[in-house]
Design an enzyme around this catalytic site. Sequence first.
Site, PDB file in Angstrom:
ATOM      1  CE  LYS A 231      -4.111  -2.207   2.100  1.00  0.00           C
ATOM      2  NZ  LYS A 231      -4.936  -2.190   3.100  1.00  0.00           N
TER       3      LYS A 231
ATOM      4  CE  LYS B 237     -14.243  -6.502  -0.976  1.00  0.00           C
ATOM      5  NZ  LYS B 237     -15.258  -7.060  -0.096  1.00  0.00           N
ATOM      6  CG  ASP B 238      -8.183  -2.829   2.744  1.00  0.00           C
ATOM      7  OD1 ASP B 238      -8.765  -4.144   2.283  1.00  0.00           O
ATOM      8  OD2 ASP B 238      -7.283  -3.217   3.565  1.00  0.00           O
ATOM      9  CE  LYS B 239      -9.874   7.557   3.769  1.00  0.00           C
ATOM     10  NZ  LYS B 239     -10.336   8.230   4.786  1.00  0.00           N
TER      11      LYS B 239
ATOM     12  CE  LYS C  38     -14.698   0.848  -0.996  1.00  0.00           C
ATOM     13  NZ  LYS C  38     -13.164   0.838  -0.267  1.00  0.00           N
TER      14      LYS C  38
END
Length: 343
Positions: free
Chosen positions: A19, A77-79, A48
């Site tokens: 990330k 879900k992850d940001k 998104k």
Amino acid sequence: MANKLAYPYGVALINGHIKAQASDFRVTEELGFQPTGEGEHLFLLIEKSMMTTHELIEHVAHDFSIKARDIGYCGLKDKLAVTRQWLSLYLPGQMHSLKLASVADYHLLDHKWHNKKLRPGTHRSNYFEVVVRDVESMPEITRRQLDMIRQQGMANYFGEQRFGRQGDNVEQAVRAFNNPRRARKLSRTKKSLYLSALRSFLFNRVLSKRIEQGIWKKPICGDVFMLSGSQSIFYEPINDELLERYNHQDISSTISLHGAGNRLLQSQAREIEDAVLAEHEAIGLCLLQAKAKLQMRATRVAVADLRVEFDKSEQSLYIEARLPRGSYFTTLLEHFIDTGRGK
């Protein structure tokens, strides 16, 4: 609270970072079924980035002029990622008249109608495409670890997300449940979050203890089994046919998600759980007092379509994998690379 876990294929020898940017972590949610094409629920496949699932739901509710509670989802879900996930919108009587809204904060990729609302855990799997940066080498031991994952699956640990951003949800939960006045004031969401953290912690400790004792390739006396791809559990004495199914990852041993109810594990499997519960008695008591319901979770899951490429010039690993719902990609990584997370 210390949460160092044992992994079945040895210690990870390489390091890296995930990330570094949102596009390094891509997730696609896979329903595993086809919507009916009719009904009162509009399914939207949405891409998104840089927003949580709950933030996405608020945006969609505003754009379609409905209440957030009328929107269903399968998983959070992850940001910091680029994610594709399904939402369901309750729009009775609008199947033939609805015009899709013009949106700016996310991308609408597909839409279908269905006769049921999406619920958490409805989907079958998640497909990951991930870049791990700052990887200096790819030793033979790491390649063997990857081969073992393909052959035997991965330990089904709960990921760091279960324990809060600061990793202190377990401690906060114990303090809250040990204070009757504070416990009564907990919101439903906060109570659920705390119970999940406590159960996940105990599960991880039991699984780690099994692996530390060399219990991985074969089941042990007293195990209860779960069919791969389902929540169906059964007990059967260990025999040659069962061992063959176990080796083919058709079934897995299970561990209790602690709570009120008849405990299913017996003999050696039960003794390992008892040892962990004795070590963390306060957590077990909190779960019983809060009337959490006992459930079972598989000790391992199969990792489908695992592909890993090492780019030496970029010092990067490119990883693709498909995991069943409820399993964590960060847990998969910990089997062969240290990303510095969850420590």
